[in-house]
Design a protein around this motif. Structure first.
Motif, PDB file in Angstrom:
ATOM      1  N   THR B  77       0.952  -1.164   0.121  1.00 18.33           N
ATOM      2  CA  THR B  77       0.215  -0.062   0.025  1.00 18.33           C
ATOM      3  C   THR B  77       0.792   1.528   0.059  1.00 18.33           C
ATOM      4  N   PRO B  78       0.708   2.144  -0.856  1.00 16.64           N
ATOM      5  CA  PRO B  78      -0.449   2.073  -1.879  1.00 16.64           C
ATOM      6  C   PRO B  78       0.016   1.221  -3.049  1.00 16.64           C
ATOM      7  N   ALA B  79      -0.807   0.369  -3.578  1.00 24.90           N
ATOM      8  CA  ALA B  79      -0.355  -0.602  -4.688  1.00 24.90           C
ATOM      9  C   ALA B  79       0.314   0.225  -6.028  1.00 24.90           C
ATOM     10  N   VAL B  80      -0.360   1.516  -6.035  1.00 24.76           N
ATOM     11  CA  VAL B  80      -0.120   2.231  -7.444  1.00 24.76           C
ATOM     12  C   VAL B  80       1.366   2.734  -7.300  1.00 24.76           C
ATOM     13  N   ASP B  81       1.836   3.084  -6.011  1.00 22.60           N
ATOM     14  CA  ASP B  81       3.211   3.330  -5.909  1.00 22.60           C
ATOM     15  C   ASP B  81       4.228   2.089  -6.047  1.00 22.60           C
ATOM     16  N   THR B  87       8.470  -1.439 -11.321  1.00 21.96           N
ATOM     17  CA  THR B  87       8.907  -0.933 -12.664  1.00 21.96           C
ATOM     18  C   THR B  87      10.216  -0.352 -12.866  1.00 21.96           C
ATOM     19  N   ALA B  88      10.320   0.653 -11.791  1.00 23.43           N
ATOM     20  CA  ALA B  88      11.687   1.303 -11.861  1.00 23.43           C
ATOM     21  C   ALA B  88      12.779   0.760 -11.427  1.00 23.43           C
ATOM     22  N   VAL B  89      12.666  -0.288 -10.344  1.00 22.24           N
ATOM     23  CA  VAL B  89      13.881  -0.919  -9.846  1.00 22.24           C
ATOM     24  C   VAL B  89      14.061  -2.366 -10.672  1.00 22.24           C
ATOM     25  N   PHE B  90      12.935  -3.153 -10.696  1.00 26.03           N
ATOM     26  CA  PHE B  90      13.041  -4.484 -11.322  1.00 26.03           C
ATOM     27  C   PHE B  90      12.832  -4.619 -12.786  1.00 26.03           C
ATOM     28  N   GLY B  91      12.485  -3.486 -13.218  1.00 24.25           N
ATOM     29  CA  GLY B  91      11.784  -3.406 -14.786  1.00 24.25           C
ATOM     30  C   GLY B  91      10.732  -4.346 -15.061  1.00 24.25           C
ATOM     31  N   ALA B  92       9.802  -4.243 -13.989  1.00 21.91           N
ATOM     32  CA  ALA B  92       8.460  -5.159 -14.007  1.00 21.91           C
ATOM     33  C   ALA B  92       7.953  -4.478 -15.151  1.00 21.91           C
ATOM     34  N   VAL B  93       7.078  -5.435 -15.961  1.00 19.06           N
ATOM     35  CA  VAL B  93       5.946  -4.958 -16.866  1.00 19.06           C
ATOM     36  C   VAL B  93       4.424  -5.390 -16.385  1.00 19.06           C
ATOM     37  N   GLU B  94       3.745  -4.308 -16.422  1.00 16.73           N
ATOM     38  CA  GLU B  94       2.433  -4.517 -15.671  1.00 16.73           C
ATOM     39  C   GLU B  94       1.495  -5.010 -16.835  1.00 16.73           C
ATOM     40  N   GLU B  95       0.873  -6.161 -16.446  1.00  8.25           N
ATOM     41  CA  GLU B  95       0.060  -6.823 -17.422  1.00  8.25           C
ATOM     42  C   GLU B  95      -1.448  -6.555 -17.225  1.00  8.25           C
ATOM     43  N   VAL B  96      -1.715  -6.617 -15.949  1.00 12.72           N
ATOM     44  CA  VAL B  96      -3.292  -6.454 -15.747  1.00 12.72           C
ATOM     45  C   VAL B  96      -3.579  -5.821 -14.470  1.00 12.72           C
ATOM     46  N   ARG B  97      -4.493  -4.875 -14.503  1.00 18.41           N
ATOM     47  CA  ARG B  97      -4.856  -3.983 -13.162  1.00 18.41           C
ATOM     48  C   ARG B  97      -6.251  -4.134 -12.930  1.00 18.41           C
ATOM     49  N   TYR B  98      -6.723  -4.221 -11.791  1.00 21.76           N
ATOM     50  CA  TYR B  98      -8.102  -4.053 -11.559  1.00 21.76           C
ATOM     51  C   TYR B  98      -8.303  -2.848 -10.606  1.00 21.76           C
ATOM     52  N   THR B  99      -8.635  -2.021 -11.033  1.00 26.29           N
ATOM     53  CA  THR B  99      -8.973  -0.778 -10.157  1.00 26.29           C
ATOM     54  C   THR B  99     -10.361  -0.805  -9.722  1.00 26.29           C
ATOM     55  N   GLY B 100     -10.541  -0.685  -8.344  1.00 22.08           N
ATOM     56  CA  GLY B 100     -11.980  -0.630  -7.739  1.00 22.08           C
ATOM     57  C   GLY B 100     -12.578   0.574  -7.827  1.00 22.08           C
ATOM     58  N   ASP B 101     -13.887   0.910  -7.587  1.00 23.05           N
ATOM     59  CA  ASP B 101     -14.385   1.818  -7.580  1.00 23.05           C
ATOM     60  C   ASP B 101     -14.180   2.885  -6.438  1.00 23.05           C
ATOM     61  N   ASP B 102     -13.470   2.263  -5.666  1.00 21.80           N
ATOM     62  CA  ASP B 102     -13.139   2.952  -4.447  1.00 21.80           C
ATOM     63  C   ASP B 102     -11.532   3.519  -4.592  1.00 21.80           C
ATOM     64  N   GLY B 103     -11.084   3.184  -5.779  1.00 21.49           N
ATOM     65  CA  GLY B 103      -9.843   3.550  -5.957  1.00 21.49           C
ATOM     66  C   GLY B 103      -8.450   2.740  -5.605  1.00 21.49           C
ATOM     67  N   ARG B 104      -8.850   1.748  -4.882  1.00 15.95           N
ATOM     68  CA  ARG B 104      -7.885   0.801  -4.274  1.00 15.95           C
ATOM     69  C   ARG B 104      -7.817  -0.095  -5.632  1.00 15.95           C
ATOM     70  N   ILE B 105      -6.523  -0.686  -5.664  1.00 13.13           N
ATOM     71  CA  ILE B 105      -6.176  -1.801  -6.739  1.00 13.13           C
ATOM     72  C   ILE B 105      -6.542  -2.936  -6.198  1.00 13.13           C
TER      73      ILE B 105
END
Lengths: 193, 217
Positions: B77-81, B87-105
């Motif tokens: 938390t926060p998952a977005v950070d 992504t910045a440190v490991f070079g991760a590639v985001e494949e899927v994201r579910y964003t809830g109506d309350d803003g939480r991932i």
């Protein structure tokens, strides 16, 4: 993981749909139907539910309505895919549903086109209808009477349109309407006394 | 003038929201029945309210690689950070994201060097709590990279709590470890040699190294 949305409701392999249809005048009818579904499934469901007063039946009839519409579109029929068109289909499906129910309970009761209800008496009837009682009475009537009164009065369709939905002539529909009103009135007065 | 009493029965259409499960099921049937062109209707393996496909190289219309039998599912938390950090440190590639109506991932999937890391924000109502809330993490995530020294520097620059600088280990890895800003413990390594068990045993003091289970002799 419990936090995965929907994980408790759906198998993850279940196909799930995202539609990103850009508003455009020439979207194909299938897409238009999907958009109508997304925006207006509650309208069809609300129409059906208020007339059949049973959630399960309302879900069945709503399903038949949309799948019937999809079938019509797939067969390439030239139709105007609008909410009015869908409500029209829902009317047919509702009438079909009542006919099926009628067949299922035939033998237990015979209310359809009761031959003893002869149109000798003519309105006027200046009762101030109690709408809640009236709806209960309506639900007790046989399929034909319930259908013709629903279409004519709840939906406020002209007799010509009622005849189309019921696949009868206008004349036969007028006659049915008279018998249905008498059957309704007879039952309503029984309930009120 | 007499008013027809039946006119009181008039009932305009009032929308009623059906059971969401019913709506979902019927919609899927409708799409099947219509066979709507897939150009406009996508069939991802799963999704929810808002789903974005971040990686242009792995569109959802293509089958994704099967995940390993065990996949870490972390609470950050926060998952977005956290996604930005990995992504910045490991070079991760985001494949899927579910964003809830309350803003939480509610769910996200990152691909790091071919491996899957899944994560979500905190959902205390479901017992899904972050390492910070729990006072630490008992799990070490072990990540193999090409250049552990470069990752070490990136991690430092991005605020990781680094406990050990990269060092060569007798079992063939050059290794560092740190706690990331979200409380997760990482063991990052680069393979520098593939020693035999005997070679490892000769190099480590205070441990008995066995293969194929502790009962093996």
């Amino acid at each position: 993981m419990g936090s995965r949305p929907g994980a408790s409701d759906f198998d993850v392999t279940e196909r799930w749909v995202i539609v990103d249809v850009v508003a455009s005048p020439d979207v194909d009818p299938g897409e238009r139907l999907l958009r109508l579904f997304d925006d207006g499934v509650g309208e069809v469901y609300g129409y059906v539910l208020s007339r059949c007063r049973n959630r399960h039946v309302a879900e069945d009839v709503t399903t038949e309505t949309f799948l019937g519409a999809a079938d019509t579109i797939r067969r390439g029929a030239d139709v105007d895919v609008t909410m009015a068109w869908l409500i029209g289909i829902a009317r047919h499906k509702l009438v079909d549903q009542w006919r099926r129910e009628e067949r299922d309970r035939r033998g237990l009761r015979t209310l359809t086109d009761d031959p003893t209800v002869v149109a000798t008496t003519v309105d006027p009837w200046d009762e101030q209808l109690d709408v809640l009682v009236a709806r209960d009475v309506l639900a007790e009537l046989g399929a034909h009477h319930r259908a013709v009164l629903t279409l004519r009065y709840l939906d406020d369709l002209p007799v010509r349109h009622v005849a189309e939905v019921l696949q009868r002539t206008e004349h036969a529909t007028e006659a049915l309407l008279v018998r249905a009103r008498l059957a309704f009135r007879r039952r309503y007065e029984e309930v009120r006394t | 003038m007499t008013v027809d009493p039946f006119e009181r029965l008039r009932q305009p259409i009032e929308p009623v929201v059906p059971d969401p499960r019913f709506t979902t099921f019927l919609r899927a049937r409708l799409v099947d029945a219509l066979a709507v062109p897939t150009a406009t209707v996508k069939f991802p393996e799963r999704t929810t309210m808002t789903t974005t496909t971040a990686s242009p190289t792995t569109p959802l219309s293509e089958p994704r690689p099967a995940p390993s039998a065990i996949v870490p599912y972390v609470c950050v938390t926060p998952a977005v950070d956290a996604i930005a950090w990995y992504t910045a440190v490991f070079g991760a590639v985001e494949e899927v994201r579910y964003t809830g109506d309350d803003g939480r991932i509610g769910h996200a999937e990152l691909r790091i060097r071919g491996a899957l890391l899944t994560l979500a924000d905190e959902y205390p109502e479901e017992g899904h709590l972050s390492a910070h809330s729990l006072g630490g993490s008992p799990v070490l995530l072990q990540l193999t990279v090409d250049d552990v020294d470069a990752v070490h520097i990136l991690a430092l620059e991005h605020g990781a709590d680094v406990s050990a600088a990269p060092a060569d280990q007798p079992y063939g890895n050059r290794m560092t470890s740190f706690v990331d800003p979200f409380g997760l413990r990482w063991l990052v390594q680069t393979v520098i040699a593939v020693p035999t068990t005997a070679e490892i045993q000769a190099a480590v003091e205070g441990y008995t190294v066995t293969e194929g289970g502790a009962d093996a002799s």
